[in-house]
Design an enzyme around this catalytic site. Structure first.
Site, PDB file in Angstrom:
ATOM      1  CB  THR A 102      34.272  35.700  25.485  1.00  0.00           C
ATOM      2  OG1 THR A 102      32.895  35.357  25.337  1.00  0.00           O
ATOM      3  CG2 THR A 102      34.584  35.875  26.963  1.00  0.00           C
ATOM      4  CE  LYS A 178      29.668  35.133  26.974  1.00  0.00           C
ATOM      5  NZ  LYS A 178      30.133  35.115  25.589  1.00  0.00           N
ATOM      6  CE  LYS A 246      37.637  32.092  24.219  1.00  0.00           C
ATOM      7  NZ  LYS A 246      36.874  33.268  24.703  1.00  0.00           N
TER       8      LYS A 246
END
Length: 310
Positions: A102, A178, A246
């Site tokens: 990601t 995503k 994150k």
């Protein structure tokens, strides 16, 4: 593709964490010639024990036709592709990189351009589904890239995923999708934790909350998947608190690039940040509920071993 053809297809998997190990194992069990790569000796040994081969540095995957990158963040992607021991400078022309981590869509676009400049192909192909589905080859892949890259990767994609979404011809669109998923996932986990904390604070039985909500309109996949961790008092990390710090920071960064506010995601990010600051960053992401334990003194279910010891 025949078993012989699979054996002749050399596949590398960089990053033997939960998702990478599962994916490497699934491909190995389906007959692909898989070499895993990880800096941690215990991860390499675990893949060898599962029947695979392993190396310590990405550059040792020079023999591979397809290399999957399943590391934690954009910095690690940069390192394993273009660092001093990176794989990009060692692959044969027209080899394929499937970038599964990601990362920000803007970084995915840049990676695609740099990989193409080296004479290689790249699919921007983030994955979702968790460690169990990775191991069974039943992930969802959100991918974008050239038709030639999809064609070249079709057997490997079929081996690792139950569903492959083709989202465009250029890197960046896979990572964009995503990011939408991670915004929802992070918000849903934080909301599930808040809802459970409120119910417990009001005196409801946590098990009853779970039973009722999973059969009611307030249910979500994350509520159904993560609340059992809370009920068992087991915060062994399947996906850690710090992972969502994150990912939600990438949501925030991308929102700034687009001049678009993401206030609900920002609120969830603050909860995960609070959990990490309280020392729970490496615990399962459901440990975000411990923020409410600290703030309001709720009593959370204990792990079976903990209960026996007290």
């Amino acid at each position: 593709m025949s078993q012989h053809d699979k054996q002749s297809r050399q596949v590398g998997v960089i990053g033997l964490g939960a998702m990478g190990m599962g994916t490497a194992t699934a491909l190995h069990h389906q007959g692909f010639n898989v070499t895993g790569c990880d800096i941690a000796a215990e991860a390499r040994d675990a893949f060898i024990a599962a029947g695979g081969k392993s190396v310590a540095t990405p550059m040792e995957l020079a023999h591979c036709h397809i290399v999957l990158v399943v590391v934690v963040n954009g910095s690690q992607v940069e390192q394993v592709l273009f660092g001093e021991q990176g794989v990009v400078g060692h692959l044969a022309p027209s080899s394929l990189i499937i970038q599964c981590a990601t990362v920000a869509p803007s970084q995915a676009k840049q990676l695609g351009e740099r990989v193409a400049a080296e004479g290689l192909m790249m699919l921007d192909a983030p994955i979702s589904g968790g460690a169990a589905k990775a191991k069974s080859g039943e992930l969802s892949v959100m991918a974008s890239g050239a038709a030639e890259a999809f064609s070249y990767a079709s057997d490997v994609l079929d081996g690792m995923a139950v569903k492959v979404y083709r989202l465009g011809d250029d890197p960046g669109m896979g990572s964009s999708m995503k990011l939408v998923n991670q915004l929802l996932a992070g918000v849903h986990i934080a909301t599930a934790a808040e809802a459970m904390a409120l119910g417990i604070r009001m005196g409801l039985d946590p098990e009853v909350i779970f039973e009722v909500i999973t059969h009611s309109a307030g249910n979500s996949w994350m509520f159904e998947n993560r609340v059992p961790h809370i009920l068992k008092g087991d915060y062994t990390p399947l996906s850690a608190v710090d992972i969502f710090i994150k990912d939600l920071n990438i949501v925030h960064q991308t929102g700034r690039e687009l001049s678009m506010a993401t206030p609900v995601a920002a609120s969830a990010l603050q909860q995960f940040t609070s959990a990490s600051g309280a020392g729970f960053g490496r615990e399962d992401d459901s440990a975000v509920i411990k923020v409410y334990q600290r703030l309001s003194g709720i009593t959370l279910p204990e792990a079976a071993n903990d209960a026996q010891e007290t």
